[in-house]
Design an enzyme around this catalytic site. Structure first.
Site, PDB file in Angstrom:
ATOM      1  N   ASP A   1      -3.749 -13.813   8.378  1.00  0.00           N
ATOM      2  CA  ASP A   1      -2.325 -13.543   8.201  1.00  0.00           C
ATOM      3  C   ASP A   1      -1.679 -14.747   7.530  1.00  0.00           C
ATOM      4  OD1 ASP A   1       0.086 -12.233   8.304  1.00  0.00           O
ATOM      5  OD2 ASP A   1       0.184 -12.111  10.486  1.00  0.00           O
TER       6      ASP A   1
ATOM      7  N   CYS B   1       0.749  -1.905  12.366  1.00  0.00           N
ATOM      8  CA  CYS B   1       1.090  -2.684  13.558  1.00  0.00           C
ATOM      9  C   CYS B   1       2.592  -2.627  13.846  1.00  0.00           C
ATOM     10  CB  CYS B   1       0.648  -4.131  13.364  1.00  0.00           C
ATOM     11  SG  CYS B   1       0.379  -5.001  14.916  1.00  0.00           S
TER      12      CYS B   1
END
Length: 221
Positions: free
Chosen positions: A139, A7
């Protein structure tokens, strides 16, 4: 090997090389306040080049509290195949987005809900999203940053996490700890950002190579 998403991509050449090295998904930060922010017009040439060379690679746009119409417009311009909701979106918002996508020219675009985990109790919250998203992403929580913090999750606390939909593990993963994480958990995918960077948005290709070397070693062990 499970899905591997890198990412915070900002450059065509890096996106192509990371896909060549083995990434199954690339992520682009569509949150203006992020240091990894990239406009839809800047994303488009990356997705076009990678899609031509590696048509199976998915393209995630990362959003936070963005309107449904805006996300869909950005997805169309940027060539995104997955919308990752990383803010305070409710299950109702996810369902609204799903309904809108199905009625649009983007019916195959998938939805991921990212959850920033502070405590084990937050994992219960994940169940509310299962009916209205295609994937979940866990996360590490940070009060000011939405992701790319370098902080790891409590992997021990995640051992019982078994949602009814596929899920990605994120949060502080890097070539040095990825084998440890995978020895404790069995996510459907892993998501790395700061762990393979020189600076926000500038990927360290040597670290990406190390990551895939570690994953291949673990596969054959």
């Amino acid at each position: 090997m499970e899905q591997v998403k890198i990412c915070g991509i900002t450059q065509v050449a890096q996106g192509l090389e990371i896909a060549r090295l083995g990434a199954t998904a690339l992520g682009y930060i569509c949150v203006p306040k992020s240091p990894r922010y990239i406009t839809p017009e800047q994303i488009a040439p990356i997705t076009a080049a990678v899609s031509q060379a590696f048509p199976d690679v998915e393209h995630f746009g990362v959003f936070a509290n963005e309107g449904v119409a805006s996300m869909m417009a950005i997805a169309q311009t940027a060539g995104l195949t997955v919308l990752q909701l990383h803010g305070d979106e409710t299950p109702a918002t996810c369902q609204l987005l799903r309904d809108a996508l199905e009625m649009s020219d983007l019916p195959k675009v998938q939805i991921v809900k990212a959850l920033r985990i502070r405590a084990t109790a937050d994992l219960e919250d994940a169940k509310r999203y299962e009916p209205c998203v295609d994937m979940l992403l866990l996360d590490a929580y940070h009060p000011d940053q939405l992701g790319g913090t370098g902080k790891t999750l409590d992997w021990q606390a995640l051992k019982e996490f078994s949602p009814r939909c596929p899920w990605f593990l994120a949060g502080g993963l890097n070539p040095d700890n990825i084998c440890d994480a995978r020895s404790q958990l069995s996510p459907n995918g892993i998501d790395l950002s700061s762990g393979v960077e020189r600076s926000p948005g500038d990927k360290d290709l040597e670290k990406v190579r190390q990551l895939f070397a570690q994953l291949r070693t673990a596969e054959t062990a």
